[in-house]
Write a protein that holds these residues in place. Structure first.
Motif, PDB file in Angstrom:
ATOM      1  N   LYS A 294       0.857  -1.184   0.000  1.00 19.71           N
ATOM      2  CA  LYS A 294       0.000   0.000   0.000  1.00 19.71           C
ATOM      3  C   LYS A 294       0.892   1.231   0.000  1.00 19.71           C
ATOM      4  O   LYS A 294       1.766   1.372   0.856  1.00 19.71           O
ATOM      5  N   THR A 295       0.683   2.118  -0.961  1.00 17.15           N
ATOM      6  CA  THR A 295       1.578   3.251  -1.116  1.00 17.15           C
ATOM      7  C   THR A 295       0.813   4.506  -1.517  1.00 17.15           C
ATOM      8  O   THR A 295      -0.404   4.478  -1.720  1.00 17.15           O
ATOM      9  N   ARG A 296       1.515   5.591  -1.601  1.00 16.49           N
ATOM     10  CA  ARG A 296       0.977   6.857  -2.117  1.00 16.49           C
ATOM     11  C   ARG A 296       1.296   6.950  -3.602  1.00 16.49           C
ATOM     12  O   ARG A 296       1.923   6.059  -4.179  1.00 16.49           O
ATOM     13  N   ILE A 297       0.902   8.071  -4.231  1.00 21.75           N
ATOM     14  CA  ILE A 297       1.241   8.264  -5.641  1.00 21.75           C
ATOM     15  C   ILE A 297       2.493   9.121  -5.796  1.00 21.75           C
ATOM     16  O   ILE A 297       2.950   9.358  -6.917  1.00 21.75           O
ATOM     17  N   GLY A 298       3.056   9.565  -4.669  1.00 20.50           N
ATOM     18  CA  GLY A 298       4.277  10.357  -4.708  1.00 20.50           C
ATOM     19  C   GLY A 298       4.564  10.926  -3.330  1.00 20.50           C
ATOM     20  O   GLY A 298       3.734  10.842  -2.424  1.00 20.50           O
TER      21      GLY A 298
ATOM     22  N   THR B  37       9.655  -8.155  -8.454  1.00 22.29           N
ATOM     23  CA  THR B  37       9.825  -9.251  -7.496  1.00 22.29           C
ATOM     24  C   THR B  37       8.749 -10.319  -7.667  1.00 22.29           C
ATOM     25  O   THR B  37       8.855 -11.401  -7.102  1.00 22.29           O
ATOM     26  N   GLY B  38       7.708  -9.975  -8.409  1.00 21.39           N
ATOM     27  CA  GLY B  38       6.551 -10.860  -8.501  1.00 21.39           C
ATOM     28  C   GLY B  38       5.394 -10.383  -7.658  1.00 21.39           C
ATOM     29  O   GLY B  38       4.365 -11.053  -7.580  1.00 21.39           O
ATOM     30  N   CYS B  39       5.540  -9.223  -7.008  1.00 22.55           N
ATOM     31  CA  CYS B  39       4.442  -8.647  -6.231  1.00 22.55           C
ATOM     32  C   CYS B  39       3.278  -8.361  -7.166  1.00 22.55           C
ATOM     33  O   CYS B  39       3.435  -7.684  -8.184  1.00 22.55           O
ATOM     34  N   LYS B  40       2.104  -8.863  -6.827  1.00 20.93           N
ATOM     35  CA  LYS B  40       0.970  -8.818  -7.737  1.00 20.93           C
ATOM     36  C   LYS B  40      -0.044  -7.722  -7.442  1.00 20.93           C
ATOM     37  O   LYS B  40      -0.887  -7.423  -8.270  1.00 20.93           O
ATOM     38  N   ASP B  41       0.025  -7.159  -6.242  1.00 18.49           N
ATOM     39  CA  ASP B  41      -1.116  -6.401  -5.730  1.00 18.49           C
ATOM     40  C   ASP B  41      -0.649  -5.104  -5.086  1.00 18.49           C
ATOM     41  O   ASP B  41       0.138  -5.121  -4.134  1.00 18.49           O
ATOM     42  N   PHE B  42      -1.152  -3.975  -5.603  1.00 18.96           N
ATOM     43  CA  PHE B  42      -0.803  -2.664  -5.081  1.00 18.96           C
ATOM     44  C   PHE B  42      -2.081  -1.876  -4.786  1.00 18.96           C
ATOM     45  O   PHE B  42      -2.985  -1.836  -5.620  1.00 18.96           O
ATOM     46  N   THR B  43      -2.133  -1.255  -3.621  1.00 19.65           N
ATOM     47  CA  THR B  43      -3.195  -0.307  -3.309  1.00 19.65           C
ATOM     48  C   THR B  43      -2.577   1.078  -3.301  1.00 19.65           C
ATOM     49  O   THR B  43      -1.612   1.323  -2.572  1.00 19.65           O
ATOM     50  N   LEU B  44      -3.125   1.984  -4.114  1.00 23.86           N
ATOM     51  CA  LEU B  44      -2.571   3.324  -4.245  1.00 23.86           C
ATOM     52  C   LEU B  44      -3.505   4.347  -3.614  1.00 23.86           C
ATOM     53  O   LEU B  44      -4.646   4.517  -4.054  1.00 23.86           O
ATOM     54  N   HIS B  45      -3.019   5.009  -2.575  1.00 22.78           N
ATOM     55  CA  HIS B  45      -3.723   6.156  -2.022  1.00 22.78           C
ATOM     56  C   HIS B  45      -3.500   7.302  -3.000  1.00 22.78           C
ATOM     57  O   HIS B  45      -2.363   7.712  -3.224  1.00 22.78           O
ATOM     58  N   ALA B  46      -4.591   7.808  -3.566  1.00 26.61           N
ATOM     59  CA  ALA B  46      -4.500   8.731  -4.703  1.00 26.61           C
ATOM     60  C   ALA B  46      -4.122  10.154  -4.312  1.00 26.61           C
ATOM     61  O   ALA B  46      -4.584  11.126  -4.906  1.00 26.61           O
ATOM     62  N   ARG B  47      -3.293  10.285  -3.295  1.00 21.66           N
ATOM     63  CA  ARG B  47      -2.711  11.567  -2.903  1.00 21.66           C
ATOM     64  C   ARG B  47      -1.215  11.366  -2.707  1.00 21.66           C
ATOM     65  O   ARG B  47      -0.796  10.316  -2.224  1.00 21.66           O
ATOM     66  N   LYS B  48      -0.441  12.371  -3.020  1.00 21.02           N
ATOM     67  CA  LYS B  48       0.952  12.284  -2.610  1.00 21.02           C
ATOM     68  C   LYS B  48       1.029  12.616  -1.126  1.00 21.02           C
ATOM     69  O   LYS B  48       0.074  13.150  -0.533  1.00 21.02           O
ATOM     70  N   ALA B  49       2.155  12.301  -0.506  1.00 18.33           N
ATOM     71  CA  ALA B  49       2.367  12.594   0.910  1.00 18.33           C
ATOM     72  C   ALA B  49       3.415  13.688   1.057  1.00 18.33           C
ATOM     73  O   ALA B  49       4.450  13.652   0.389  1.00 18.33           O
ATOM     74  N   TRP B  50       3.119  14.654   1.899  1.00 11.54           N
ATOM     75  CA  TRP B  50       4.125  15.644   2.294  1.00 11.54           C
ATOM     76  C   TRP B  50       4.782  15.127   3.564  1.00 11.54           C
ATOM     77  O   TRP B  50       4.128  14.987   4.594  1.00 11.54           O
ATOM     78  N   LEU B  51       6.071  14.846   3.500  1.00  8.92           N
ATOM     79  CA  LEU B  51       6.766  14.242   4.629  1.00  8.92           C
ATOM     80  C   LEU B  51       7.160  15.252   5.696  1.00  8.92           C
ATOM     81  O   LEU B  51       7.577  14.883   6.785  1.00  8.92           O
TER      82      LEU B  51
ATOM     83  N   GLU C  69      -4.094  17.170  -3.086  1.00  4.16           N
ATOM     84  CA  GLU C  69      -5.235  16.914  -3.969  1.00  4.16           C
ATOM     85  C   GLU C  69      -5.297  15.447  -4.398  1.00  4.16           C
ATOM     86  O   GLU C  69      -4.280  14.814  -4.664  1.00  4.16           O
ATOM     87  N   LEU C  70      -6.517  14.944  -4.456  1.00  2.34           N
ATOM     88  CA  LEU C  70      -6.717  13.606  -4.987  1.00  2.34           C
ATOM     89  C   LEU C  70      -6.453  13.597  -6.484  1.00  2.34           C
ATOM     90  O   LEU C  70      -6.807  14.534  -7.196  1.00  2.34           O
ATOM     91  N   ASN C  71      -5.832  12.534  -6.951  1.00  2.00           N
ATOM     92  CA  ASN C  71      -5.564  12.384  -8.380  1.00  2.00           C
ATOM     93  C   ASN C  71      -5.914  10.955  -8.776  1.00  2.00           C
ATOM     94  O   ASN C  71      -5.040  10.095  -8.921  1.00  2.00           O
ATOM     95  N   TYR C  72      -7.212  10.702  -8.914  1.00  2.46           N
ATOM     96  CA  TYR C  72      -7.667   9.364  -9.268  1.00  2.46           C
ATOM     97  C   TYR C  72      -7.162   8.935 -10.642  1.00  2.46           C
ATOM     98  O   TYR C  72      -6.871   7.753 -10.873  1.00  2.46           O
ATOM     99  N   GLN C  73      -7.054   9.896 -11.557  1.00  2.00           N
ATOM    100  CA  GLN C  73      -6.635   9.549 -12.917  1.00  2.00           C
ATOM    101  C   GLN C  73      -5.255   8.910 -12.924  1.00  2.00           C
ATOM    102  O   GLN C  73      -4.979   8.024 -13.738  1.00  2.00           O
ATOM    103  N   ARG C  74      -4.402   9.352 -12.030  1.00  4.02           N
ATOM    104  CA  ARG C  74      -3.058   8.772 -11.998  1.00  4.02           C
ATOM    105  C   ARG C  74      -3.119   7.287 -11.640  1.00  4.02           C
ATOM    106  O   ARG C  74      -2.359   6.475 -12.193  1.00  4.02           O
ATOM    107  N   VAL C  75      -4.012   6.923 -10.736  1.00  8.57           N
ATOM    108  CA  VAL C  75      -4.167   5.507 -10.385  1.00  8.57           C
ATOM    109  C   VAL C  75      -4.752   4.741 -11.569  1.00  8.57           C
ATOM    110  O   VAL C  75      -4.322   3.627 -11.879  1.00  8.57           O
ATOM    111  N   TYR C  76      -5.733   5.352 -12.245  1.00  7.37           N
ATOM    112  CA  TYR C  76      -6.295   4.715 -13.436  1.00  7.37           C
ATOM    113  C   TYR C  76      -5.208   4.479 -14.485  1.00  7.37           C
ATOM    114  O   TYR C  76      -5.171   3.427 -15.144  1.00  7.37           O
ATOM    115  N   ASP C  77      -4.332   5.454 -14.636  1.00  9.53           N
ATOM    116  CA  ASP C  77      -3.267   5.336 -15.639  1.00  9.53           C
ATOM    117  C   ASP C  77      -2.295   4.209 -15.284  1.00  9.53           C
ATOM    118  O   ASP C  77      -1.797   3.509 -16.183  1.00  9.53           O
TER     119      ASP C  77
END
Length: 330
Positions: A140-144, A164-178, A191-199
């Motif tokens: 599970k990750t962010r988009i940036g 590695t063969g990892c098959k499954d990713f969940t993308l939180h459609a926001r980048k994270a400010w660290l 901002e949410l960027n759903y299109q990036r996940v679709y892409d």
């Protein structure tokens, strides 16, 4: 860009409830499982340090929770492998690596969202776990993160880990400010960027790609499922749990639920009674049920009675039964 060839996906993740610290504990997950039989449930994030060195049992869960995924926090491949092996021995259905949490505490431990800057390390972590378990290892990750938020950055991350063969990713459609934003602000301000996940799904068609972030309705869920493989719902599933009773029908093609909100509350009574008989407190459980009657007459009285009476010494199922009498049956 090389695309991995995947023969199967983790179909249970077509709909899932996000891992939420201090929220999705084993009592919450038991309650949610009554509402939906097919949804993939996640534990709160558990660190490898807690599992390996902690005094408590951080892998405890109810057998009724399946399918259930353990979300791990860590960046040491050896520790992650040891934790994953212990989790498989306990019967978990999946291990999920947290590469999305932006909190300062998580960063100081060099895990969570900051790991997006080190895709090779993430790949090493995933591979180390894959080498010792047979259950799926997912991410599970962010988009940036910060200024590293280009589409190419996300592509490279996915490509490196998927190799590695990892098959499954969940993308939180926001980048994270660290830095500069709190974890709460990181759930709302970028901002949410759903299109990036679709892409990403378009560019990695062989992978199972689930979307997370800002999903509040079943209509939104179905819209997303037209573009990606899975949807992860967070706070809305917690604050308005009754909507989960429609998931088996609308997402998985199962039978329509015939149970009312009162029915689900009454189903919890034996679980609550058993928990209290074993030394637990009603407080541990009732808080997850507060939103059951959201938007209905009597909802405020239900919440008030549980909140005022549920924390008192000796409080048991009679508190929940009394609260139910304050809500008209529909």
């Amino acid at each position: 860009m090389t695309k991995p060839v995947i023969n199967s996906v983790h179909a249970a993740g077509r709909f899932s409830i996000a891992p939420m610290l201090d929220w999705t504990d084993r009592h919450c997950r038991y309650f949610h499982r009554l509402l939906t039989k097919n949804t993939l449930l996640y534990t709160e994030m558990v660190t490898t340090g807690a599992i390996i060195h902690g005094r408590g049992d951080y892998l405890a869960y109810n057998k009724e929770e399946h399918p259930v995924s353990l979300q791990l926090g860590g960046s040491n491949p050896i520790d992650l492998a040891q934790s994953a092996k212990l989790a498989q021995e306990r019967g978990y259905d999946e291990i999920n690596l947290n590469v999305g949490c932006p909190s300062d505490r998580v960063q100081s431990g060099k895990f969570g969202a900051c790991l997006m800057a080190e895709p090779t390390l993430v790949a090493d972590c995933v591979k180390a776990m894959q080498d010792v378990v047979d259950i799926p290892i997912t991410v599970k990750t962010r988009i940036g993160i910060d200024d590293q938020d280009s589409y190419e950055f996300l592509q490279t991350f996915i490509d490196t880990v998927a190799a590695t063969g990892c098959k499954d990713f969940t993308l939180h459609a926001r980048k994270a400010w660290l830095s500069g934003l709190s974890p709460k602000e990181n759930r709302e301000i970028p901002e949410l960027n759903y299109q990036r996940v679709y892409d990403i799904k378009q560019d990695f068609p062989a992978l199972f790609i689930a979307i997370n972030g800002g999903v509040k309705t079943l209509a939104e869920t179905q819209l997303h499922l037209g573009n990606v493989d899975g949807v992860m719902m967070g706070r809305e599933a917690y604050h308005n749990p009754f909507l989960l009773s429609q998931i088996d029908e609308l997402v998985y093609g199962g039978e329509k639920s015939t149970h009312s909100r009162h029915d689900y509350a009454e189903m919890m009574l034996p679980y609550i009674d058993n928990h209290i008989r074993n030394g637990g407190s009603l407080t541990h459980i009732y808080r997850h049920m507060l939103g059951l009657f959201l938007g209905l007459p009597g909802a405020r009285a239900w919440k008030r009675h549980l909140s005022e009476q549920g924390h008192k010494k000796g409080a048991g199922v009679e508190v929940v039964e009394a609260a139910l009498l304050l809500v008209p049956k529909s």
